[in-house]
Design a protein around this motif. Sequence first.
Motif, PDB file in Angstrom:
ATOM      1  N   ASP A   3       1.007  -1.207  -0.101  1.00 45.77           N
ATOM      2  CA  ASP A   3       0.068  -0.011   0.149  1.00 45.77           C
ATOM      3  C   ASP A   3       0.882   1.197  -0.013  1.00 45.77           C
ATOM      4  OD1 ASP A   3      -3.082   0.956   0.700  1.00 45.77           O
ATOM      5  OD2 ASP A   3      -1.677   2.109   1.679  1.00 45.77           O
ATOM      6  N   ARG A   4       0.574   2.144  -1.017  1.00 38.79           N
ATOM      7  CA  ARG A   4       1.417   3.184  -1.166  1.00 38.79           C
ATOM      8  C   ARG A   4       1.371   4.203   0.186  1.00 38.79           C
ATOM      9  NH1 ARG A   4       4.620   5.339  -5.329  1.00 38.79           N
ATOM     10  NH2 ARG A   4       5.073   3.053  -5.434  1.00 38.79           N
ATOM     11  N   ARG A   5       0.265   4.439   0.490  1.00 42.19           N
ATOM     12  CA  ARG A   5      -0.023   5.443   1.652  1.00 42.19           C
ATOM     13  C   ARG A   5       0.756   4.832   2.788  1.00 42.19           C
ATOM     14  NH1 ARG A   5      -6.297   4.537   1.888  1.00 42.19           N
ATOM     15  NH2 ARG A   5      -5.379   2.861   1.256  1.00 42.19           N
ATOM     16  N   VAL A   6       0.761   3.410   3.150  1.00 44.20           N
ATOM     17  CA  VAL A   6       1.543   2.989   4.414  1.00 44.20           C
ATOM     18  C   VAL A   6       2.909   3.245   4.248  1.00 44.20           C
ATOM     19  CG1 VAL A   6       1.673   1.143   5.994  1.00 44.20           C
ATOM     20  CG2 VAL A   6      -0.485   1.482   4.924  1.00 44.20           C
ATOM     21  N   ALA A   7       3.407   2.913   2.970  1.00 44.32           N
ATOM     22  CA  ALA A   7       4.855   2.996   2.789  1.00 44.32           C
ATOM     23  C   ALA A   7       5.413   4.229   2.653  1.00 44.32           C
ATOM     24  CB  ALA A   7       4.973   2.317   1.224  1.00 44.32           C
ATOM     25  N   ASP A   8       4.598   5.327   2.317  1.00 43.54           N
ATOM     26  CA  ASP A   8       4.967   6.625   2.527  1.00 43.54           C
ATOM     27  C   ASP A   8       4.895   7.188   3.692  1.00 43.54           C
ATOM     28  OD1 ASP A   8       5.266   6.761  -0.221  1.00 43.54           O
ATOM     29  OD2 ASP A   8       3.177   7.726  -0.838  1.00 43.54           O
ATOM     30  N   LEU A   9       3.912   6.561   4.405  1.00 38.23           N
ATOM     31  CA  LEU A   9       3.987   6.871   5.811  1.00 38.23           C
ATOM     32  C   LEU A   9       5.294   6.621   6.788  1.00 38.23           C
ATOM     33  CD1 LEU A   9       2.672   8.092   8.524  1.00 38.23           C
ATOM     34  CD2 LEU A   9       1.408   5.713   8.779  1.00 38.23           C
ATOM     35  N   VAL A  10       5.743   5.232   6.439  1.00 33.05           N
ATOM     36  CA  VAL A  10       7.227   4.915   6.858  1.00 33.05           C
ATOM     37  C   VAL A  10       8.393   5.797   6.543  1.00 33.05           C
ATOM     38  CG1 VAL A  10       8.782   3.037   6.634  1.00 33.05           C
ATOM     39  CG2 VAL A  10       6.637   2.211   6.972  1.00 33.05           C
ATOM     40  N   ALA A  11       8.053   6.202   5.256  1.00 32.07           N
ATOM     41  CA  ALA A  11       9.299   7.127   4.811  1.00 32.07           C
ATOM     42  C   ALA A  11       9.083   8.492   5.520  1.00 32.07           C
ATOM     43  CB  ALA A  11       9.109   7.180   3.274  1.00 32.07           C
ATOM     44  N   ARG A  12       8.013   9.058   5.686  1.00 31.07           N
ATOM     45  CA  ARG A  12       7.644  10.279   6.219  1.00 31.07           C
ATOM     46  C   ARG A  12       8.228  10.340   7.622  1.00 31.07           C
ATOM     47  NH1 ARG A  12       2.841  10.377   3.694  1.00 31.07           N
ATOM     48  NH2 ARG A  12       1.835  10.094   5.761  1.00 31.07           N
ATOM     49  N   THR A  13       7.848   9.152   8.359  1.00 33.95           N
ATOM     50  CA  THR A  13       8.024   8.837   9.653  1.00 33.95           C
ATOM     51  C   THR A  13       9.541   8.701   9.887  1.00 33.95           C
ATOM     52  OG1 THR A  13       6.131   7.673  10.050  1.00 33.95           O
ATOM     53  CG2 THR A  13       7.687   7.327  11.848  1.00 33.95           C
ATOM     54  N   ALA A  14      10.386   8.142   9.117  1.00 34.87           N
ATOM     55  CA  ALA A  14      11.540   7.934   9.384  1.00 34.87           C
ATOM     56  C   ALA A  14      12.263   9.361   9.103  1.00 34.87           C
ATOM     57  CB  ALA A  14      12.332   7.050   8.330  1.00 34.87           C
ATOM     58  N   GLY A  15      11.861  10.190   8.261  1.00 35.37           N
ATOM     59  CA  GLY A  15      12.467  11.457   7.915  1.00 35.37           C
ATOM     60  C   GLY A  15      12.186  12.407   9.363  1.00 35.37           C
ATOM     61  N   LYS A  16      11.102  12.527   9.891  1.00 35.48           N
ATOM     62  CA  LYS A  16      10.711  12.997  11.046  1.00 35.48           C
ATOM     63  C   LYS A  16      11.676  12.662  12.094  1.00 35.48           C
ATOM     64  CE  LYS A  16       5.863  14.047  10.179  1.00 35.48           C
ATOM     65  NZ  LYS A  16       4.416  13.609  10.384  1.00 35.48           N
ATOM     66  N   LEU A  17      11.984  11.412  12.380  1.00 39.25           N
ATOM     67  CA  LEU A  17      12.821  10.986  13.157  1.00 39.25           C
ATOM     68  C   LEU A  17      14.178  11.260  13.121  1.00 39.25           C
ATOM     69  CD1 LEU A  17      10.988   7.870  14.280  1.00 39.25           C
ATOM     70  CD2 LEU A  17      10.812   9.635  15.561  1.00 39.25           C
ATOM     71  N   GLY A  18      14.530  11.798  11.823  1.00 36.04           N
ATOM     72  CA  GLY A  18      16.157  12.101  11.612  1.00 36.04           C
ATOM     73  C   GLY A  18      16.799  10.968  10.815  1.00 36.04           C
ATOM     74  N   HIS A  19      16.003   9.920  10.387  1.00 32.23           N
ATOM     75  CA  HIS A  19      16.907   8.682  10.092  1.00 32.23           C
ATOM     76  C   HIS A  19      16.940   8.922   8.320  1.00 32.23           C
ATOM     77  CE1 HIS A  19      17.062   7.053  13.885  1.00 32.23           C
ATOM     78  NE2 HIS A  19      15.762   6.911  13.765  1.00 32.23           N
ATOM     79  N   SER A  20      18.063   8.544   7.802  1.00 29.93           N
ATOM     80  CA  SER A  20      17.962   8.381   6.362  1.00 29.93           C
ATOM     81  C   SER A  20      17.239   7.357   5.732  1.00 29.93           C
ATOM     82  CB  SER A  20      19.522   7.992   5.820  1.00 29.93           C
ATOM     83  OG  SER A  20      20.087   7.057   6.334  1.00 29.93           O
ATOM     84  N   CYS A  21      16.448   7.438   4.561  1.00 31.59           N
ATOM     85  CA  CYS A  21      15.624   6.406   4.249  1.00 31.59           C
ATOM     86  C   CYS A  21      15.462   6.302   2.817  1.00 31.59           C
ATOM     87  CB  CYS A  21      14.272   7.058   4.788  1.00 31.59           C
ATOM     88  SG  CYS A  21      12.766   5.606   4.304  1.00 31.59           S
ATOM     89  N   ARG A  22      15.236   5.165   2.167  1.00 29.24           N
ATOM     90  CA  ARG A  22      15.073   5.069   0.515  1.00 29.24           C
ATOM     91  C   ARG A  22      14.017   4.070   0.602  1.00 29.24           C
ATOM     92  NH1 ARG A  22      18.993   1.847  -2.602  1.00 29.24           N
ATOM     93  NH2 ARG A  22      16.911   1.317  -3.740  1.00 29.24           N
ATOM     94  N   PRO A  23      13.125   4.303  -0.547  1.00 25.92           N
ATOM     95  CA  PRO A  23      12.388   3.111  -1.078  1.00 25.92           C
ATOM     96  C   PRO A  23      13.003   1.903  -1.366  1.00 25.92           C
ATOM     97  CG  PRO A  23      12.509   4.615  -2.736  1.00 25.92           C
ATOM     98  CD  PRO A  23      13.293   5.242  -1.677  1.00 25.92           C
ATOM     99  N   MET A  24      12.584   0.619  -1.247  1.00 26.86           N
ATOM    100  CA  MET A  24      13.007  -0.567  -1.475  1.00 26.86           C
ATOM    101  C   MET A  24      12.130  -1.838  -1.986  1.00 26.86           C
ATOM    102  SD  MET A  24      15.774  -1.371   1.748  1.00 26.86           S
ATOM    103  CE  MET A  24      16.633  -2.282   0.485  1.00 26.86           C
ATOM    104  N   THR A  25      12.637  -2.524  -2.454  1.00 28.84           N
ATOM    105  CA  THR A  25      12.028  -3.874  -3.034  1.00 28.84           C
ATOM    106  C   THR A  25      12.541  -4.966  -2.112  1.00 28.84           C
ATOM    107  OG1 THR A  25      11.727  -3.300  -5.327  1.00 28.84           O
ATOM    108  CG2 THR A  25      11.893  -5.687  -4.916  1.00 28.84           C
TER     109      THR A  25
END
Length: 410
Positions: free
Chosen positions: A332-354
Amino acid sequence: MKAEQLRTNEARLMARLAELAAIGATPDGSCCRLALTDEDRAGRDLVVRWMRELGLEVRVDPIGNLFGLRRGSEDVDPVMTGSHIDTVRTGGRYDGNLGVLGGLEVVQVLNEAGVTTRRPLVVGAFTNEEGARFQPDMLGSLVYVGGLPLAEAYATVGIDGRLLADELARIGYLGDAPLPLYRPHAFVELHIEQGPVLDAEGITIGAVQDLQGISWQEVRIDGQSNHAGTTPMRLRHDAGYCAAAIAHFLRHLTRQMGGNQVATTGSLTLHPGLINVIAARAEVTVDLRNTDEVLLQQAEQRFAQFIAQLAIDEGVRIETKPLARFEPVIFDRRVADLVARTAGKLGHSCRPMTSGAGHDAQMMARIAPSAMIFVPSVRGISHNPAEHTESAHLAAGADVLLHTLLELAG
């Protein structure tokens, strides 16, 4: 403390991971806790004890999936997290276990902070995710979502000849909760990457957007046993050669197709297995994976054509038996995007993955919006005693899980 300031307890998470890893520990440093063995029962008992200590309502369903419910302020569909605690024979301490114990750590943080979510939270541990003793893999979550009939799962025979239903009853985890017990509002699984990408790129969090399709087959080749010294090469019907030819073809196939196509011959047995005797029979497993269903089907078709011609050329009989077949999954794109946004808010580097490996989340995606959180695996090593993730990365993943669940659960 405000909810956005909450963080998980790194030392406590590591302590639980170590205590669970001690069950099934082997002299070489790996963990052997095959599904529905005595070691699995001991691991389950420990997780159940922790769940009850945290005030969770514990239920077990008929396939042995284990759930702990933390009630919300409203009686609505819950947000679920979790993974598995069974291992392969040479497993590490993080694969699967992090997703379950990370979920328990989230619950404890919320308990200590006195936070009540609107939606209930559920932490789950699914049965036989690895498929190392009973096939297919992800069996418990597949049954949970209705993808495999319960009766068929019960009739599954393990690598040791034991019946799955008998083993569930023997270890005391043949539950009576409905299937499915919960239909989640969303499902999020925390897991180590089991690959080298995050570690190589120095990135802390992977927001998993999709997952490769998997095709498992067992191939049996029946040739003719004969003397290794007196039989001319042109007159041989060599099952051993055919097995080797399959392995070679699969490597060639991946080079031709390129992209995300991968192929593995993970198990090979020759009979009679003597140095001076041409093999009469060979059994080899074939694992094909691709993120694109059309390309995965093409790989299957090309392999089928190859073995058909190989049987003719070598005068042998080749039979295949499907072991598992799962189409690629787009989370689900909304949940995956939420993970990415949350990581950013917490100051962690993040990338989309397979994800190149199969996970329970791919089954849960059939009934609920789902996604995954990856943390780095040092050198990409997993299913190995050397499996390792830095404790700071484990805690970072648990923090992202905490705040993703908080957002989803209100």
